[in-house]
Design a protein around this motif. Sequence first.
Motif, PDB file in Angstrom:
ATOM      1  N   LEU A   1     -12.804  -5.392  15.167  1.00 42.97           N
ATOM      2  CA  LEU A   1     -12.510  -4.462  14.072  1.00 42.97           C
ATOM      3  C   LEU A   1     -12.242  -5.209  12.770  1.00 42.97           C
ATOM      4  O   LEU A   1     -12.644  -4.768  11.689  1.00 42.97           O
ATOM      5  N   PHE A   2     -11.544  -6.356  12.871  1.00 42.04           N
ATOM      6  CA  PHE A   2     -11.252  -7.156  11.675  1.00 42.04           C
ATOM      7  C   PHE A   2     -12.540  -7.662  11.032  1.00 42.04           C
ATOM      8  O   PHE A   2     -12.649  -7.729   9.806  1.00 42.04           O
ATOM      9  N   GLU A   3     -13.503  -8.025  11.842  1.00 42.30           N
ATOM     10  CA  GLU A   3     -14.754  -8.534  11.289  1.00 42.30           C
ATOM     11  C   GLU A   3     -15.470  -7.471  10.463  1.00 42.30           C
ATOM     12  O   GLU A   3     -16.101  -7.778   9.447  1.00 42.30           O
ATOM     13  N   VAL A   4     -15.352  -6.234  10.901  1.00 40.67           N
ATOM     14  CA  VAL A   4     -15.934  -5.129  10.122  1.00 40.67           C
ATOM     15  C   VAL A   4     -15.120  -4.903   8.851  1.00 40.67           C
ATOM     16  O   VAL A   4     -15.673  -4.797   7.742  1.00 40.67           O
ATOM     17  N   MET A   5     -13.806  -4.814   8.991  1.00 38.78           N
ATOM     18  CA  MET A   5     -12.934  -4.501   7.858  1.00 38.78           C
ATOM     19  C   MET A   5     -12.945  -5.597   6.788  1.00 38.78           C
ATOM     20  O   MET A   5     -12.799  -5.310   5.597  1.00 38.78           O
ATOM     21  N   PHE A   6     -13.109  -6.866   7.213  1.00 38.70           N
ATOM     22  CA  PHE A   6     -13.036  -7.990   6.269  1.00 38.70           C
ATOM     23  C   PHE A   6     -14.416  -8.444   5.791  1.00 38.70           C
ATOM     24  O   PHE A   6     -14.541  -9.488   5.146  1.00 38.70           O
ATOM     25  N   SER A   7     -15.424  -7.662   6.107  1.00 40.55           N
ATOM     26  CA  SER A   7     -16.765  -8.003   5.620  1.00 40.55           C
ATOM     27  C   SER A   7     -16.814  -7.802   4.107  1.00 40.55           C
ATOM     28  O   SER A   7     -15.982  -7.093   3.517  1.00 40.55           O
TER      29      SER A   7
ATOM     30  N   TYR B   1      -9.045 -15.945   1.301  1.00 41.13           N
ATOM     31  CA  TYR B   1      -8.029 -15.676   0.276  1.00 41.13           C
ATOM     32  C   TYR B   1      -7.594 -14.212   0.320  1.00 41.13           C
ATOM     33  O   TYR B   1      -6.396 -13.896   0.261  1.00 41.13           O
ATOM     34  N   ARG B   2      -8.578 -13.324   0.459  1.00 39.59           N
ATOM     35  CA  ARG B   2      -8.250 -11.894   0.440  1.00 39.59           C
ATOM     36  C   ARG B   2      -7.486 -11.461   1.694  1.00 39.59           C
ATOM     37  O   ARG B   2      -6.553 -10.649   1.607  1.00 39.59           O
ATOM     38  N   VAL B   3      -7.884 -12.001   2.836  1.00 35.00           N
ATOM     39  CA  VAL B   3      -7.177 -11.644   4.077  1.00 35.00           C
ATOM     40  C   VAL B   3      -5.748 -12.203   4.039  1.00 35.00           C
ATOM     41  O   VAL B   3      -4.794 -11.533   4.464  1.00 35.00           O
ATOM     42  N   GLN B   4      -5.604 -13.409   3.500  1.00 30.22           N
ATOM     43  CA  GLN B   4      -4.256 -13.974   3.358  1.00 30.22           C
ATOM     44  C   GLN B   4      -3.422 -13.086   2.428  1.00 30.22           C
ATOM     45  O   GLN B   4      -2.235 -12.849   2.659  1.00 30.22           O
ATOM     46  N   TYR B   5      -4.058 -12.578   1.380  1.00 35.80           N
ATOM     47  CA  TYR B   5      -3.364 -11.685   0.443  1.00 35.80           C
ATOM     48  C   TYR B   5      -2.936 -10.395   1.150  1.00 35.80           C
ATOM     49  O   TYR B   5      -1.828  -9.889   0.937  1.00 35.80           O
ATOM     50  N   ILE B   6      -3.836  -9.854   1.989  1.00 37.43           N
ATOM     51  CA  ILE B   6      -3.486  -8.639   2.744  1.00 37.43           C
ATOM     52  C   ILE B   6      -2.270  -8.909   3.629  1.00 37.43           C
ATOM     53  O   ILE B   6      -1.323  -8.107   3.683  1.00 37.43           O
ATOM     54  N   GLN B   7      -2.291 -10.038   4.323  1.00 40.59           N
ATOM     55  CA  GLN B   7      -1.185 -10.349   5.236  1.00 40.59           C
ATOM     56  C   GLN B   7       0.132 -10.537   4.474  1.00 40.59           C
ATOM     57  O   GLN B   7       1.183 -10.043   4.910  1.00 40.59           O
ATOM     58  N   ASP B   8       0.081 -11.253   3.359  1.00 41.55           N
ATOM     59  CA  ASP B   8       1.323 -11.614   2.654  1.00 41.55           C
ATOM     60  C   ASP B   8       1.816 -10.523   1.711  1.00 41.55           C
ATOM     61  O   ASP B   8       3.027 -10.379   1.514  1.00 41.55           O
TER      62      ASP B   8
ATOM     63  N   LEU C   1      -4.022  -2.328  16.016  1.00 44.80           N
ATOM     64  CA  LEU C   1      -4.784  -2.386  17.268  1.00 44.80           C
ATOM     65  C   LEU C   1      -5.086  -3.833  17.665  1.00 44.80           C
ATOM     66  O   LEU C   1      -5.408  -4.114  18.820  1.00 44.80           O
ATOM     67  N   ASN C   2      -5.042  -4.753  16.658  1.00 45.68           N
ATOM     68  CA  ASN C   2      -5.087  -6.194  16.969  1.00 45.68           C
ATOM     69  C   ASN C   2      -6.411  -6.611  17.592  1.00 45.68           C
ATOM     70  O   ASN C   2      -6.455  -7.400  18.531  1.00 45.68           O
ATOM     71  N   ARG C   3      -7.540  -6.090  17.045  1.00 42.48           N
ATOM     72  CA  ARG C   3      -8.854  -6.381  17.620  1.00 42.48           C
ATOM     73  C   ARG C   3      -9.694  -7.200  16.636  1.00 42.48           C
ATOM     74  O   ARG C   3      -9.907  -6.789  15.481  1.00 42.48           O
ATOM     75  N   THR C   4     -10.189  -8.349  17.082  1.00 46.46           N
ATOM     76  CA  THR C   4     -11.000  -9.214  16.228  1.00 46.46           C
ATOM     77  C   THR C   4     -12.273  -8.511  15.774  1.00 46.46           C
ATOM     78  O   THR C   4     -12.688  -8.638  14.610  1.00 46.46           O
TER      79      THR C   4
ATOM     80  N   THR D   1      -3.588 -11.328  16.128  1.00 44.70           N
ATOM     81  CA  THR D   1      -5.014 -11.597  15.922  1.00 44.70           C
ATOM     82  C   THR D   1      -5.329 -11.809  14.445  1.00 44.70           C
ATOM     83  O   THR D   1      -6.222 -12.578  14.089  1.00 44.70           O
ATOM     84  N   LEU D   2      -4.573 -11.139  13.569  1.00 48.37           N
ATOM     85  CA  LEU D   2      -4.762 -11.342  12.132  1.00 48.37           C
ATOM     86  C   LEU D   2      -4.411 -12.782  11.742  1.00 48.37           C
ATOM     87  O   LEU D   2      -5.134 -13.431  10.968  1.00 48.37           O
TER      88      LEU D   2
END
Length: 819
Positions: free
Chosen positions: A207-213, A265-272, A202-205, A288-289
């Motif tokens: 939502l990412f802020e909630v998910m990456f909390s 670090y964790r978000v980079q891990y999710i992406q990679d 969905l590419n929404r900032t 957006t990620l």
Amino acid sequence: MTDTRRRVKVYTLNEDRQWDDRGTGHVSSGYVERLKGMSLLVRAESDGSLLLESKINPNTAYQKQQDTLIVWSEAENYDLALSFQEKAGCDEIWEKICQVQGKDPSVDITQDLVDESEEERFDDMSSPGLELPSCELSRLEEIAELVASSLPSPLRREKLALALENEGYIKKLLELFHVCEDLENIEGLHHLYEIIKGIFLLNRTALFEVMFSEECIMDVIGCLEYDPALSQPRKHREFLTKTAKFKEVIPISDPELKQKIHQTYRVQYIQDMVLPTPSVFEENMLSTLHSFIFFNKVEIVGMLQEDEKFLTDLFAQLTDEATDEEKRQELVNFLKEFCAFSQTLQPQNRDAFFKTLSNMGILPALEVILGMDDTQVRSAATDIFSYLVEYNPSMVREFVMQEAQQNDDDILLINLIIEHMICDTDPELGGAVQLMGLLRTLVDPENMLATANKTEKTEFLGFFYKHCMHVLTAPLLANTTEDKPSKDDFQTAQLLALVLELLTFCVEHHTYHIKNYIINKDILRRVLVLMASKHAFLALCALRFKRKIIGLKDEFYNRYIMKSFLFEPVVKAFLNNGSRYNLMNSAIIEMFEFIRVEDIKSLTAHVIENYWKALEDVDYVQTFKGLKLRFEQQRERQDNPKLDSMRSILRNHRYRRDARTLEDEEEMWFNTDEDDMEDGDTVVSPSDKTKNDDDIMDPISKFMERKKLKESEEKEVLLKTNLSGRQSPSFKLSLSSGTKTNLTSQSSANLPGSPGSPGSPGSPGSPGSVPKSTSQTAAITTKGGLVGLVDYPDDDEDDDEDEDKEDTLPLSKKAKFES
């Protein structure tokens, strides 16, 4: 030839919301009678069968993505896509579609809504938002289908994102994840994987802020472990919590900064590692990620930069001798990553970043680190140094010049860099190549500053040649003490090639500094020893170095080359190469051709006088014979200064002649019959009758006599064999009659009045059939009131062909004069 512009792949979206490849073909657009309208047609490139026949409906929403993709829906759950090989073909078909729908081709979507019927469209526009099913275990499949069906439609995506944000739905889904794991409900976990993956798309900032909390991110990673395509779930959480360790090389007191580092670090891990590789249709959906990670890094750099205590402790421990090696390696690796993060900063922020590091003493710290024995630490320090040089080479130059006033040459930062380049243990010299590039940047005058008070170029180059150049040339001088390289293994050859590349750069971009160094240290002679290397690339590097010097056409260099007989190694290499037609052969010939074309007189004379005997038999190119001709022309001008000055007068006057005068004189000359003329008669214009013929004829007669004398003499130059003494080369050359140029051999054969001369009555020559070599025959013609010699051998270079034809008399008509 196939038109690749129109080459496409046809995709359809299957029931699992995956794109299926229907084949490759060529697309066209045209009117189809059966469909009653303009249509898109794709025929298979294999057999010409029809892969697609789709009418361009005025109300269908077509979407262009990534410049080479057109996507649309023809019916419920039947989505189509054309993936073009080239952007030009996509643009061409897009224009056709927009033309049918009456849209501007600059838009990326032709309608506001995608894949919805009129009723659904009306309902969507009138309803305030999307209603989500209640978050229950039994409805996970329904939720997954809703998310999947909303992704193709921009409007549905927007409404779904708003619904997820407003209802706190993500946290409810993550609670269900714990329930499914506890119950080992694999089907429910698979549905949650699809739901969470869809939310990412969905590419929404927001939502990412909630998910990456902090409270949610590990559960999100847990959901993504259960990919339905895998037989066993991944163990990403186990890796992040047990294997991956967060190392605080310097304690971070700011909890917000620490949390931001963990999150990034964790978000980079999710992406990679966690998210599957996005398909061609999903790449844009994760932009957006990427931005989220980027801005996190910017925040981390800014917060660390503002923490003065942290940076002070970092550099203090780096330079402290009591710091153990493992700790120092961690500190250096942190600083390297810190600098790598800075590459994401905007230019003004990056300026502030490097100024902060400079004020904290990063260059003295690097100097200490580079002086250590640990290769891993030195490698990381080299990477940090490269960031600094690329950002601001002037800052580095200023530091090394200041430290030269306090330290010995051996421990200067720039000399440490050179030593690491020379001592690189990598067989491929990867580190040495990187360091050589940094040195090249530092000594490049193009990026040096000049102010009203000082010139950085003058100061730094003076420093470099005084304190550093001897370190750079040390391996070259150590390996060239004899007639051939003392070490000729591959790694040594590679290193010397790097040194020569940098020295060649200095010759091209520096002026008197490198000239003085080469001449005073006899560098060129030592470099040319490498012409005897068994490695062709090294021999060519040495030749390129000399060619760069000759290309400057500097007489200081030329005198040095002649005094030391530095063409001998080149000629030896040329002869040893034999008849092989390779790069060495071509490069050497090109160098001599440059000397001939540019008419470098001193080098021309030196080469012919000392090496002609060795080169005279080379006839597959005319370079060496051309050099000999140049040499003879120079000798003529030296022996006959009056003729040379007269020739220049003639040439200067030739260009000033009036065209009408020329025509009158030519007509008068052609009206004179050759048979009516007696030997010795000369046709001159009336204005020439008043000239004193004796004054002009006297030097000509002397010239002819001297030419006769020259033909009867033979000159031999015996050249000494001792190259190291640099007194004379080891070739025995002869200027005997067999090696004389056409000019010498024809001086008697073509004397006016001689029986075999083309100008005499018994000559077999005929007007207009004179070969080019006879252009050296002496003759008299009228030139605007002057009588003199024309057609000197170098006229081919000085005058264009048309003027030669106009000004030179035919041989059978040439005037004869008595000696």
